[in-house]
Design an enzyme around this catalytic site. Structure first.
Site, short mmCIF file in Angstrom:
data_model
loop_
_atom_site.label_atom_id
_atom_site.label_comp_id
_atom_site.label_asym_id
_atom_site.label_seq_id
_atom_site.Cartn_x
_atom_site.Cartn_y
_atom_site.Cartn_z
CG ASP A 270 -2.09 1.24 1.01
OD1 ASP A 270 -3.20 0.33 0.99
OD2 ASP A 270 -1.83 2.14 1.10
CB CYS B 247 -19.89 0.67 -3.60
SG CYS B 247 -18.59 0.02 -2.97
NE ARG C 247 -14.33 4.54 2.14
CZ ARG C 247 -14.01 3.36 1.60
NH1 ARG C 247 -13.18 3.37 0.49
NH2 ARG C 247 -14.97 2.31 1.75
N1 LIG Z 1 -15.56 -0.91 0.32
C1 LIG Z 1 -16.25 -1.95 -0.14
O1 LIG Z 1 -17.06 -2.22 0.42
C2 LIG Z 1 -16.16 -2.46 -1.47
C3 LIG Z 1 -17.04 -3.40 -1.99
C4 LIG Z 1 -16.82 -3.86 -3.17
C5 LIG Z 1 -15.81 -3.24 -4.20
N2 LIG Z 1 -15.10 -2.37 -3.77
C6 LIG Z 1 -14.23 -1.63 -4.62
O2 LIG Z 1 -12.82 -1.89 -4.17
C7 LIG Z 1 -11.91 -0.97 -4.62
C8 LIG Z 1 -11.32 -0.75 -3.24
O3 LIG Z 1 -11.93 -0.09 -2.43
P1 LIG Z 1 -11.79 -0.07 -0.73
O4 LIG Z 1 -13.03 0.08 -0.11
O5 LIG Z 1 -11.12 -1.21 -0.55
O6 LIG Z 1 -10.78 1.36 -0.94
P2 LIG Z 1 -9.96 1.77 0.25
O7 LIG Z 1 -10.02 3.20 0.22
O8 LIG Z 1 -10.45 1.12 1.80
O9 LIG Z 1 -8.51 1.14 0.34
C9 LIG Z 1 -7.76 1.36 -1.19
C10 LIG Z 1 -6.23 1.24 -0.48
O10 LIG Z 1 -5.56 1.33 -1.66
C11 LIG Z 1 -4.63 2.24 -1.45
N3 LIG Z 1 -3.76 2.71 -2.52
C12 LIG Z 1 -4.16 3.76 -3.32
N4 LIG Z 1 -3.59 3.95 -4.43
C13 LIG Z 1 -2.57 2.89 -4.41
C14 LIG Z 1 -1.49 2.48 -5.43
N5 LIG Z 1 -1.44 2.97 -6.50
N6 LIG Z 1 -0.90 1.51 -5.06
C15 LIG Z 1 -1.01 0.76 -3.77
N7 LIG Z 1 -1.96 0.91 -2.95
C16 LIG Z 1 -2.66 1.91 -3.35
C17 LIG Z 1 -4.77 3.12 -0.53
O11 LIG Z 1 -3.88 3.78 0.44
C18 LIG Z 1 -5.83 2.52 0.36
O12 LIG Z 1 -5.27 1.86 1.52
C19 LIG Z 1 -12.73 -0.01 -5.27
O13 LIG Z 1 -12.69 -0.03 -6.65
C20 LIG Z 1 -14.12 -0.12 -4.69
O14 LIG Z 1 -15.19 0.35 -5.47
C21 LIG Z 1 -15.26 -1.86 -2.44
#
Ligand SMILES: NC(=O)c1ccc[n+]([C@@H]2O[C@H](COP(=O)([O-])OP(=O)(O)OC[C@H]3O[C@@H](n4cnc5c(N)ncnc54)[C@H](O)[C@@H]3O)[C@@H](O)[C@H]2O)c1
Length: 441
Positions: free
Chosen positions: A50, A275, A346
């Site tokens: 990360d 989302c 968020r």
């Molecule tokens: N939160 C949910 O419940 C959920 C459910 C289904 C799908 N999603 C999808 O999953 C994806 C991730 O969502 P999330 O909620 O886990 O996000 P999040 O913000 O909780 O976590 C994302 C992480 O990625 C890191 N990051 C950002 N840019 C980066 C890079 N270039 N290299 C490495 N790390 C990097 C950030 O520092 C952060 O820790 C999104 O596309 C979201 O739409 C989320």
């Protein structure tokens, strides 16, 4: 002949993960990436990568910054947390779980996705797999990401490396439907990739695997799950506005309608979070590129995005009708997070309401037992209160946190100016405020 050799090579590489000769790297350790990385790390060697250094420091102490997992979830796992791309050594499978937000014009912001893709492109070797889990529009994996990998690595998809897409369906705050218990959709750039990716996920997901026929099909499947929900909430919000004018309670209508076996029961409300309020914009963007106007999806978004201001106008009207002076009025909002019993703020829409009320000179207290005071200040420039204080001219139940669900009428009477004005977005205090001014969506 050449393709067969490469495919054999790739199968061997998947085996090498099982033997722990090679590793899985998960890029992006948030709500989606961390549970996934830890689940794989129960069986395989994993690198959790990360770019957020302070997040990595917490993970080293077995603390989940998203507050979804306990320290016990880190036990008996083979995982190294890092923010150094140099640590992405001996990796066979890269999994991308970075955010896919929208910008201020509601246009997809692929910066994190393309940046993570660039990180992979620089370290990719022959035979590797790259699997995307971030939610994207159909085509993003193959049209936006793969060309970057190919350019930076000098390798060719299919011939030298494989690509897949497997959407995530976890639901923050849900302790029952966790990763191993949710059927997983997988896809690959060819049959070999599909089978290997299915096997890999099948080794950690108990609920089963659905093999989608292509990467675009898997991308589309995920995005329509959330789009369908958004459009249905928008319909309920529209009905709520109409029923309010008619003078009937939406929740009572829904209770009655839900007695039909095939009624899809969705309730009105503010649509926030990472989302549901975001993903449909990925689809409208793609539609626009193809010169197709996605009318229903766009209308749903417009209705849901307008709800916070609709709510603010209602509050202002009721305060005014109650004979109170707006610029001396105080409003209590119960709940700052985008949904119940989580700390996630968020894209929380209640702050649009808060700002609208403040613009009329109204003092607004937002109370939330789950949200972080620091995060609320940083993201919404509002000072969160831990407890209500003083008397309020109107109160809004915005989030169904357990702490807010069973409060007695006397509690609200005690903290209210007369007359008591109560806005119940969730409809849970129906029939409680009979002698007061009560409004539910
Ligand atoms: N939160 C949910 O419940 C959920 C459910 C289904 C799908 N999603 C999808 O999953 C994806 C991730 O969502 P999330 O909620 O886990 O996000 P999040 O913000 O909780 O976590 C994302 C992480 O990625 C890191 N990051 C950002 N840019 C980066 C890079 N270039 N290299 C490495 N790390 C990097 C950030 O520092 C952060 O820790 C999104 O596309 C979201 O739409 C989320």
């Amino acid at each position: 002949m050449c393709i067969i050799l490469i495919n054999e090579l790739i199968s061997i590489m998947i085996e090498s993960i099982q033997k722990k000769e090679k590793k899985i790297a998960v890029l992006g350790l948030g709500y989606v990436g961390l549970p996934l990385a830890l689940e794989f790390a129960k069986k395989y060697s994993v690198i959790g990568f990360d770019i957020n250094q302070s997040r990595i420091e917490l993970l080293h102490q077995s603390i989940d910054p998203s507050e979804e997992l306990d320290s016990e979830d880190f036990l008996h796992t083979d995982i190294v947390f890092t923010s150094s791309p140099e640590d992405l050594q001996d990796v066979e499978v890269f999994i991308v779980t970075v955010p896919t937000p929208i910008d201020e014009h509601n246009i997809p912001d692929l910066t994190p996705l393309l940046s993570a893709t660039g990180t992979i492109g620089k370290v990719l070797s022959k035979g590797n797999y790259v699997i995307y889990e971030s939610t994207v529009y159909p085509g993003a994996t193959e049209e936006d990401c793969v060309p970057i990998i190919e350019e930076l690595s000098g390798l060719k998809m299919g011939k030298d490396f494989k690509v897949g897409y497997s959407p995530e369906r976890i639901n923050p705050g849900d302790k029952v439907r966790t990763l191993p218990n949710i059927l997983k959709i997988v896809s690959g750039n060819d049959d070999e990739a599909l089978e290997n990716i299915a096997d890999l996920y099948g080794s950690i997901v108990r609920a089963g695997i659905h093999k989608a026929s292509s990467i675009k099909v898997a991308e589309a499947a995920k995005i329509i799950e959330n789009t369908q929900r958004d459009v249905n909430i928008a319909l309920m919000n529209e009905l709520s506005m109409l029923f309010n004018k008619i003078g009937i309670n939406t929740f009572e209508v829904l209770e009655a309608a839900a007695t039909k076996w095939n009624f899809y029961n969705v309730t009105p409300g503010l649509v926030g979070g990472h989302c549901i309020g975001v993903d449909p914009y990925y689809l409208t963007y793609k539609a626009q590129q193809l010169k197709h106007h996605a009318q229903i999806i766009a209308s749903g978004r417009a209705i849901n995005d307008d709800m916070p201001i609709y709510l603010a106008k209602k509050i202002i009207k009721e305060i005014n009708n109650a004979g109170k002076v707006l610029k001396y009025a105080r409003v209590l909002i119960l709940g700052a997070t985008f949904k119940e019993n989580v700390s996630d703020i968020r894209n929380s829409k209640i702050f649009d309401t808060v700002n609208e009320l403040k613009s009329y000179g109204i003092e607004v207290d937002v109370v939330d037992p789950h949200a972080s005071k620091i995060d609320v200040k940083k993201n919404y420039n509002h000072d969160l209160s831990r407890e209500p204080h003083g008397k309020y001219d109107a109160m809004v139940l915005a989030v169904k946190h357990n702490e807010f669900c069973d409060l007695p009428l006397s509690y609200f009477e005690h903290i209210s100016q007369k007359p008591l004005v109560f806005f119940d977005l969730k409809g849970i205090y129906r029939n409680t405020f009979n002698d007061h001014i009560y409004f539910s969506l």
